[in-house]
Design a protein around this motif. Structure first.
Motif, mmCIF file in Angstrom:
data_model
loop_
_atom_site.group_PDB
_atom_site.id
_atom_site.type_symbol
_atom_site.label_atom_id
_atom_site.label_comp_id
_atom_site.label_asym_id
_atom_site.label_seq_id
_atom_site.Cartn_x
_atom_site.Cartn_y
_atom_site.Cartn_z
ATOM 1 N N UNK A 322 48.757 22.895 -35.790
ATOM 2 C CA UNK A 322 49.764 23.418 -34.868
ATOM 3 C C UNK A 322 50.184 22.334 -33.880
ATOM 4 N N UNK A 323 51.467 22.245 -33.637
ATOM 5 C CA UNK A 323 51.980 21.264 -32.680
ATOM 6 C C UNK A 323 51.801 21.789 -31.262
ATOM 7 N N UNK A 324 51.289 20.934 -30.395
ATOM 8 C CA UNK A 324 51.144 21.235 -28.964
ATOM 9 C C UNK A 324 50.267 22.453 -28.681
ATOM 10 N N UNK A 325 49.344 22.751 -29.602
ATOM 11 C CA UNK A 325 48.472 23.909 -29.358
ATOM 12 C C UNK A 325 47.595 23.699 -28.130
ATOM 13 N N UNK A 334 42.156 30.294 -22.985
ATOM 14 C CA UNK A 334 41.659 30.444 -24.356
ATOM 15 C C UNK A 334 41.940 31.822 -24.935
ATOM 16 N N UNK A 335 42.023 32.818 -24.078
ATOM 17 C CA UNK A 335 42.313 34.153 -24.600
ATOM 18 C C UNK A 335 43.705 34.192 -25.223
ATOM 19 N N UNK A 336 44.646 33.474 -24.624
ATOM 20 C CA UNK A 336 45.989 33.399 -25.211
ATOM 21 C C UNK A 336 45.944 32.533 -26.461
ATOM 22 N N UNK A 337 45.214 31.418 -26.386
ATOM 23 C CA UNK A 337 45.087 30.550 -27.548
ATOM 24 C C UNK A 337 44.493 31.267 -28.740
ATOM 25 N N UNK A 338 43.505 32.119 -28.482
ATOM 26 C CA UNK A 338 42.890 32.871 -29.583
ATOM 27 C C UNK A 338 43.884 33.834 -30.213
ATOM 28 N N UNK A 339 44.663 34.506 -29.383
ATOM 29 C CA UNK A 339 45.657 35.435 -29.942
ATOM 30 C C UNK A 339 46.698 34.677 -30.764
ATOM 31 N N UNK A 340 47.036 33.476 -30.324
ATOM 32 C CA UNK A 340 47.992 32.661 -31.077
ATOM 33 C C UNK A 340 47.413 32.274 -32.434
ATOM 34 N N UNK A 341 46.149 31.880 -32.457
ATOM 35 C CA UNK A 341 45.516 31.508 -33.726
ATOM 36 C C UNK A 341 45.472 32.692 -34.686
ATOM 37 N N UNK A 342 45.219 33.870 -34.160
ATOM 38 C CA UNK A 342 45.220 35.066 -35.008
ATOM 39 C C UNK A 342 46.607 35.328 -35.590
ATOM 40 N N UNK A 361 40.087 25.353 -40.698
ATOM 41 C CA UNK A 361 39.275 24.146 -40.702
ATOM 42 C C UNK A 361 38.532 23.989 -39.382
ATOM 43 N N UNK A 362 39.116 24.494 -38.320
ATOM 44 C CA UNK A 362 38.518 24.362 -36.993
ATOM 45 C C UNK A 362 39.608 24.121 -35.973
ATOM 46 N N UNK A 363 39.399 24.605 -34.731
ATOM 47 C CA UNK A 363 40.409 24.408 -33.693
ATOM 48 C C UNK A 363 41.737 25.019 -34.109
ATOM 49 N N UNK A 364 42.786 24.183 -34.088
ATOM 50 C CA UNK A 364 44.118 24.662 -34.482
ATOM 51 C C UNK A 364 44.492 24.168 -35.873
ATOM 52 N N UNK A 365 43.496 23.838 -36.692
ATOM 53 C CA UNK A 365 43.745 23.304 -38.030
ATOM 54 C C UNK A 365 43.432 24.350 -39.096
ATOM 55 N N UNK A 366 44.370 24.503 -40.009
ATOM 56 C CA UNK A 366 44.207 25.406 -41.144
ATOM 57 C C UNK A 366 44.409 24.609 -42.427
ATOM 58 N N UNK A 367 43.835 25.099 -43.516
ATOM 59 C CA UNK A 367 44.031 24.476 -44.824
ATOM 60 C C UNK A 367 44.426 25.562 -45.809
ATOM 61 N N UNK A 368 45.453 25.273 -46.588
ATOM 62 C CA UNK A 368 45.917 26.208 -47.616
ATOM 63 C C UNK A 368 45.705 25.566 -48.976
ATOM 64 N N UNK A 369 45.126 26.324 -49.905
ATOM 65 C CA UNK A 369 44.923 25.846 -51.272
ATOM 66 C C UNK A 369 45.876 26.619 -52.175
ATOM 67 N N UNK A 584 28.673 25.661 -26.428
ATOM 68 C CA UNK A 584 28.665 27.120 -26.495
ATOM 69 C C UNK A 584 29.078 27.618 -27.872
ATOM 70 N N UNK A 585 30.111 27.012 -28.451
ATOM 71 C CA UNK A 585 30.611 27.489 -29.739
ATOM 72 C C UNK A 585 29.550 27.381 -30.810
#
Length: 713
Positions: A322-325, A334-342, A361-369, A584-585
């Motif tokens: 994601x750009x500028x996440x 982070x509560x807004x960030x989490x809703x965005x990731x969902x 993948x982690x953070x704001x990174x996703x992988x599609x196969x 924490x994570x």
């Protein structure tokens, strides 16, 4: 009185002629040596004894002359009162029927002890046909009665265990019919009582097991091994619902070795199985989005490659970032960030087919196969659709946000034939897409190999950094808010790479984690931090606590506790002056297992801190059980506490939470006087950040400690 015993001489034959036989002497010998008492008594009110054998003394403790004619005591008197009436009634009824009698009862011996006896005898009638005497034999059966009582007690205990056990207990025939079952088994299988279970289940294999072949497997194991251990199966309850059970059983055989029946126990493990399913899902799926995580992603890529090889199809691995996440996450919370990731996860899943895979993948990174691809045009069509869908505005709580993403694409077979190669190439292509202006995609090309090669070169150099003494430990002071003195320091790794200068950890720690080098590097940092801290103490400086960060890979290493203990022993540092930090994570990723490891570390006497607190998804029920000493507020919250109400509220909440749990709270990233004043005002315990000092080499840290000593003097 009946006829007295007749004495006289008889004869027996021998080869030399008749030999006289003294019958009286023979009878006396027999009666005197019997283990018990022969008697003759009158049938009167006190059952007066007319004759008792010498066995009387051993049986009752009284001499024969003390019992005969009731000279000292009557036999009726030494019979326990609670047994007398029963004994009299039994004997009289037998004699009236002209039958021999046999009765068991208790007597009180002359020494006061109670013994069980068995009496056998017959009644004798006088010339008028009236019952006048009894003759019989009395023997001590106390030992037998004790054994019988012990046996009865054992049976009672077994029956109690059988009836009240929480485990199901059973006996079945080899061909699948229940012979016996306890109430617990009936409850497990949903029956009102054991009898209804036995009557209903006439064919265990077909009626009970969800998979009938499980009964066949059970029997096969019994036939080959004679026992079954932890045999887990799904079974039907009476109402048709399905549960999981675990069976332990053995084959019971007769003297000829033939199986008579199977007996064993049953435990309902449905809850455990459900918990295992949840844990397995958590281990392979992202906690926030529910998408496959890195571990499962590798498996999905391997499956896609295998299918592509068989069918001659291409496989595309699309790396989505994601750009500028970070801007959204840090500025809105982070509560807004989490809703965005969902939201992004839902959009990505909605754009692909069922047999494709979307993973986080982690953070704001996703992988599609993308599987079953025939050419680049098909891949481009899907990726273009993904860009279009992601770029749609996102509305959250009445606010509209613009979104975009950058995508890198690698393909099997041309870009690699294993998950690592395809992910590495897709990652490189994604960075090229970002460099091209973002909100676009880029296929991997051979030219991008330069970036990969540069990374590989860095990894190669890193492998020799320890041997070449290129790694350095810097220290950033931790300050007590109340007194303003230095009470600790965080040990931070730096790499003094020849030709490149000082490299910050963000540039090489990920490489170290991916390559497995983090374990030896982390071990070295731990040893060096302990050594240096002890050296400061030996130099007369006031003792401080030194914190060492542990990566998840280090923490999962089997020898972690031993490594920490060895570092302390080698340096001579008191464990009280060492603190280990975990993010924490990571702590919440596998809370139960990590708690066990924390307890083992805590047993060494060290302190434990949770780093980057507020960025994960802590469960308070877990957090309060962890042996944690400090919470370190992530610097992303501290940075804007004097201007951002949300960040300020989060920091206040963390301080309050930490104190409620009895923990010290440390704020990281303190850079201004305003930060200091706010944190002091709201009761933060300790501070760390550029306002006090940047991370510095050991010599400069020592100077800071000496200056602090002089200032106090």
């Amino acid at each position: 009185m009946g006829k007295p015993l007749r004495s006289g001489i008889s004869h027996t034959l021998s080869p030399d002629g008749p030999v006289p036989l003294d019958v009286t002497r023979l009878l006396t010998t027999i009666t005197d040596n019997l283990v018990g008492m022969i008697y003759r008594c009158r049938i009167d009110a006190s059952w007066t004894m007319e004759y008792v054998s010498d066995g009387c003394f051993k049986l009752t403790g009284y001499r024969p002359n003390e019992l005969v004619f009731n000279n000292r005591v009557s036999y009726d008197q030494i019979t326990l009162p609670q047994d007398r009436e029963r004994v009299r009634t039994h004997i009289h009824e037998a004699m009236e029927r002209n039958e021999a009698f046999e009765v068991e009862y208790r007597i009180r011996r002359a020494d006061g002890s109670i013994r069980w006896v068995l009496e056998r005898g017959v009644g004798l009638r006088d010339d008028h046909g009236e019952l006048a005497w009894m003759e019989g034999f009395i023997q001590d059966i106390s030992d037998r009665m004790a054994v019988n009582e012990a046996l009865r007690e054992a049976v009672r205990r077994f029956r109690s265990i059988f009836e009240h056990a929480t485990e199901g207990i059973f006996q079945t025939t080899p061909d699948g019919q229940y012979l016996n079952a306890n109430p617990a088994l009936a409850r497990i299988y949903g029956h009102d009582a054991p009898d209804t279970l036995i009557n209903h289940l006439q064919d265990i294999g077909r009626q009970l097991y969800v998979l009938p072949e499980r009964r066949a497997e059970f029997v096969h194991i019994m036939q080959t091994r004679g026992v079954v251990r932890s045999f887990e199966s799904q079974v039907y309850r009476r109402d048709g619902s399905v549960i999981w059970i675990s069976e332990n059983a053995r084959a019971v055989r007769d003297d000829d070795g033939k199986v008579q029946f199977y007996e064993g126990t049953v435990v309902d493990i449905t809850e455990r199985k459900q918990h295992e399913t949840v844990l397995e899902h958590q281990a392979s799926h992202d906690n926030l989005t529910g998408l496959p995580n890195r571990s499962l992603l590798r498996d999905r890529i391997e499956q896609a490659i295998a299918m592509g090889y068989r069918n001659g199809h291409k496989v595309a691995v699309v790396f989505v970032d994601l750009d500028h996440f970070k801007l959204i996450n840090d500025s809105l919370g982070h509560h807004v960030g989490d809703r965005l990731l969902l939201e992004v996860a839902d959009r990505l899943v909605g754009c692909v087919r069922g047999h494709d895979c979307v993973a986080r993948q982690g953070g704001d990174e996703f992988v599609i196969v993308l599987t079953e691809q025939h050419d680049d045009d098909g891949i481009i069509a899907i990726v273009s659709r993904l860009l279009e869908v992601i770029s749609q505005p996102w509305i959250d709580n009445g606010h509209e946000y613009g979104l975009s993403c950058s995508m890198g694409i690698s393909c099997y077979p041309q870009d690699g034939d294993d998950p690592d190669a395809l992910l590495r190439c897709a990652d490189a292509a994604m960075y090229q897409a970002k460099a091209s202006g973002r909100n676009t995609y880029h296929f991997f090309t051979p030219e991008l190999n330069h970036a990969i090669n540069e990374r590989l070169e860095l990894e190669s150099r890193l492998r020799h950094a320890l041997d070449r003494d290129e790694l350095r430990v810097y220290y950033q002071p931790r300050v007590d808010v109340a007194g303003g003195r230095i009470i600790g320091a965080e040990a931070l790794i730096r790499w003094d790479c020849p030709g490149r200068g000082l490299i910050p950890p963000d540039s090489f720690v990920p490489i170290a984690e991916e390559s497995g080098l983090i374990t030896p590097i982390g071990k070295w940092i731990l040893q060096e931090a302990c050594r240096q801290n002890r050296a400061w103490q030996d130099a007369g400086l006031p003792p401080i606590s030194v914190s060492v960060n542990l990566s998840p890979i280090q923490f999962r290493h089997a020898g972690l506790v031993e490594s920490v203990a060895a570092a302390l022993a080698c340096s001579g540092l008191d464990p009280a002056w060492l603190e280990l930090e975990l993010t924490e994570s990571f702590v919440m990723h596998d809370a139960e297992r990590i708690n066990v490891a924390m307890q083992a570390l805590k047993a060494l006497g060290i302190a434990i801190a949770v780093d980057d607190f507020g960025t994960g998804y802590s469960s308070l029920s877990y957090l309060k059980r962890f042996p944690v000493d400090r919470l370190k507020v992530d610097k992303s919250f501290v940075r804007d506490i004097d201007s951002d109400p949300d960040d300020a509220a989060i920091v206040r909440a963390i301080i309050t939470l930490g104190h409620a749990l009895g923990l010290k709270v440390v704020a990281e990233g303190v850079e201004t006087a305003a930060h200091l004043e706010y944190l002091r005002l709201h009761g933060c315990d300790e501070l760390q950040g550029y306002y006090f000092s940047r991370p510095v080499p050991a010599a400069e840290m020592e100077a800071l400690l000496r200056d602090a000593v002089l200032a106090r003097a």
